[in-house]
Write an enzyme that holds these catalytic residues in place. Structure first.
Site, PDB file in Angstrom:
ATOM      1  N   THR A 164       1.036  -0.931  -0.141  1.00 23.58           N
ATOM      2  CA  THR A 164       0.086  -0.058  -0.191  1.00 23.58           C
ATOM      3  C   THR A 164       0.674   1.148  -0.006  1.00 23.58           C
ATOM      4  O   THR A 164       2.067   0.927   0.536  1.00 23.58           O
ATOM      5  CB  THR A 164      -1.170  -0.041   1.720  1.00 23.58           C
ATOM      6  OG1 THR A 164      -1.518  -1.952   1.191  1.00 23.58           O
ATOM      7  CG2 THR A 164      -1.282   1.171   1.503  1.00 23.58           C
ATOM      8  N   THR A 184       4.455   5.087  -3.460  1.00 21.25           N
ATOM      9  CA  THR A 184       5.470   4.134  -4.113  1.00 21.25           C
ATOM     10  C   THR A 184       4.645   2.900  -5.185  1.00 21.25           C
ATOM     11  O   THR A 184       4.640   2.559  -6.049  1.00 21.25           O
ATOM     12  CB  THR A 184       6.158   3.624  -3.818  1.00 21.25           C
ATOM     13  OG1 THR A 184       6.975   5.132  -3.464  1.00 21.25           O
ATOM     14  CG2 THR A 184       7.734   3.267  -5.164  1.00 21.25           C
ATOM     15  N   ASP A 220       6.354  -3.700  -1.075  1.00 23.25           N
ATOM     16  CA  ASP A 220       5.918  -2.783  -0.660  1.00 23.25           C
ATOM     17  C   ASP A 220       6.337  -1.023  -0.295  1.00 23.25           C
ATOM     18  O   ASP A 220       7.912  -2.313  -0.454  1.00 23.25           O
ATOM     19  CB  ASP A 220       5.262  -3.755   0.538  1.00 23.25           C
ATOM     20  CG  ASP A 220       4.207  -2.976   1.451  1.00 23.25           C
ATOM     21  OD1 ASP A 220       3.598  -2.229   1.491  1.00 23.25           O
ATOM     22  OD2 ASP A 220       3.580  -3.649   2.744  1.00 23.25           O
ATOM     23  N   GLY A 221       5.743  -0.359   0.316  1.00 21.14           N
ATOM     24  CA  GLY A 221       6.744   0.502   0.333  1.00 21.14           C
ATOM     25  C   GLY A 221       7.455   0.440   2.092  1.00 21.14           C
ATOM     26  O   GLY A 221       6.768  -0.101   3.153  1.00 21.14           O
ATOM     27  N   ASP A 264       7.996   3.587   5.109  1.00 22.29           N
ATOM     28  CA  ASP A 264       8.287   5.331   5.283  1.00 22.29           C
ATOM     29  C   ASP A 264       9.698   5.713   5.976  1.00 22.29           C
ATOM     30  O   ASP A 264       9.920   6.945   5.628  1.00 22.29           O
ATOM     31  CB  ASP A 264       7.128   5.517   6.311  1.00 22.29           C
ATOM     32  CG  ASP A 264       6.061   5.247   5.703  1.00 22.29           C
ATOM     33  OD1 ASP A 264       5.399   5.906   4.715  1.00 22.29           O
ATOM     34  OD2 ASP A 264       5.295   4.870   6.943  1.00 22.29           O
ATOM     35  N   LYS A 302       6.849   1.518   9.030  1.00 25.17           N
ATOM     36  CA  LYS A 302       5.522   1.684   8.183  1.00 25.17           C
ATOM     37  C   LYS A 302       4.332   1.974   8.436  1.00 25.17           C
ATOM     38  O   LYS A 302       4.441   2.028   9.631  1.00 25.17           O
ATOM     39  CB  LYS A 302       5.646   0.039   7.307  1.00 25.17           C
ATOM     40  CG  LYS A 302       6.516  -0.118   6.476  1.00 25.17           C
ATOM     41  CD  LYS A 302       6.938  -1.584   5.853  1.00 25.17           C
ATOM     42  CE  LYS A 302       5.568  -1.827   5.207  1.00 25.17           C
ATOM     43  NZ  LYS A 302       5.160  -1.378   4.533  1.00 25.17           N
ATOM     44  N   GLY A 303       2.996   2.588   7.900  1.00 23.18           N
ATOM     45  CA  GLY A 303       1.720   2.623   8.188  1.00 23.18           C
ATOM     46  C   GLY A 303       1.259   4.370   7.846  1.00 23.18           C
ATOM     47  O   GLY A 303       0.370   4.373   8.459  1.00 23.18           O
ATOM     48  N   GLU A 316      -0.388  -5.173   6.389  1.00 22.96           N
ATOM     49  CA  GLU A 316       0.783  -4.981   5.518  1.00 22.96           C
ATOM     50  C   GLU A 316       1.641  -5.959   6.754  1.00 22.96           C
ATOM     51  O   GLU A 316       2.532  -7.077   5.972  1.00 22.96           O
ATOM     52  CB  GLU A 316       1.236  -3.832   5.643  1.00 22.96           C
ATOM     53  CG  GLU A 316       0.964  -3.130   4.921  1.00 22.96           C
ATOM     54  CD  GLU A 316       1.563  -1.568   5.007  1.00 22.96           C
ATOM     55  OE1 GLU A 316       1.578  -0.435   3.783  1.00 22.96           O
ATOM     56  OE2 GLU A 316       2.536  -1.058   5.513  1.00 22.96           O
ATOM     57  N   LYS A 330      13.898   7.911   1.808  1.00 20.22           N
ATOM     58  CA  LYS A 330      13.634   7.561   3.024  1.00 20.22           C
ATOM     59  C   LYS A 330      14.299   6.488   3.904  1.00 20.22           C
ATOM     60  O   LYS A 330      14.450   6.173   4.795  1.00 20.22           O
ATOM     61  CB  LYS A 330      12.460   6.612   2.136  1.00 20.22           C
ATOM     62  CG  LYS A 330      11.297   6.930   1.941  1.00 20.22           C
ATOM     63  CD  LYS A 330      10.527   7.691   2.445  1.00 20.22           C
ATOM     64  CE  LYS A 330       8.899   7.763   2.179  1.00 20.22           C
ATOM     65  NZ  LYS A 330       9.003   8.580   0.995  1.00 20.22           N
TER      66      LYS A 330
END
EC number: 5.3.1.6
Length: 227
Positions: A28, A31, A85-86, A88, A98-99, A107, A125
């Protein structure tokens, strides 16, 4: 190159790791959206065949279905070959926060079911230590103000994640509290402390969970091997 161009570059590059017949975890975020667009394009063109997607949010599921990607519920597959996945924030030792998109619980469940996990990010990041990005924790609504108050007493500077003038709701109908920590010296100790607080469902600390990271840079995508 601007940040969106780097995200697009990274998202497209990651699709090279998806092979026909795979069960793929679809993450999600901004990216990942580029990755799903490219995957859908290659599915439509017949370059990648017979893949199944397992998504980490309802919005990714909708995007993937609209592009013709077959989606299954996580409980309808016995494994996931690769999750893309991306993230942060990613520290020097490949720990992650993440989140930011609000999908941290799904995730983490999808990552746990995956043989390999790949994160795709732009170079902004990458950090030395985690903590500049607010750390999300997912909490059930019942008693959530008490959880917030406990976090405040600990000095973790909590704020409610908002959606307009209402509290943001996750796909599991929970709330998110963001912790403004500045720098996290011991991510594992913090994760252990938070997950044992009654009312907290999950945290955005993703520790020892990633195998490879693709980083978008002006010179082109760079692959980092974590484990």
């Amino acid at each position: 190159m601007d940040q969106n161009a780097l995200k697009e570059q990274t998202g497209k590059e990651s699709v090279k790791y998806i092979k026909s017949g795979m069960i793929v975890g679809l993450g999600t975020g901004s990216t990942v959206k580029y990755m799903v667009d490219e995957l859908g394009k290659q599915v439509q063109e017949g370059k990648i065949k017979d893949i199944i997607g397992v998504t980490t949010s309802n919005r990714t599921a909708k995007q993937a279905r609209d592009l013709g990607i077959t989606i299954k519920d996580i409980d309808d597959v016995d494994h996931i070959d690769l999750t893309i996945d991306g993230a942060d924030e990613i520290s020097d030792d490949f720990q992650g926060i993440k989140g930011g998109g609000g999908a941290l619980l799904w995730e983490k469940i999808v990552a746990n079911a995956s043989n390999k996990v790949m994160w795709i990010v732009d170079e902004s990041k990458l950090v030395h230590k985690l903590g500049a990005f607010p750390l999300p924790v997912e909490v059930i609504p019942f008693g959530s103000q008490h959880v917030f108050d406990r976090l405040e007493k600990k000095g973790y500077k909590p704020t409610w994640r908002m959606d307009g003038d209402k509290k943001f709701r996750t796909d599991e109908n929970n709330y998110i509290i963001d912790l403004h920590l500045g720098e996290i010296d011991d991510p594992k100790a913090l994760a252990d402390e938070l997950i044992h607080m009654v009312g907290i469902v999950e945290t955005g600390l993703f520790l020892n969970r990633v195998n490879d990271v693709i980083v978008g840079t002006p010179e082109g995508p760079k692959v980092l091997h974590a484990r």
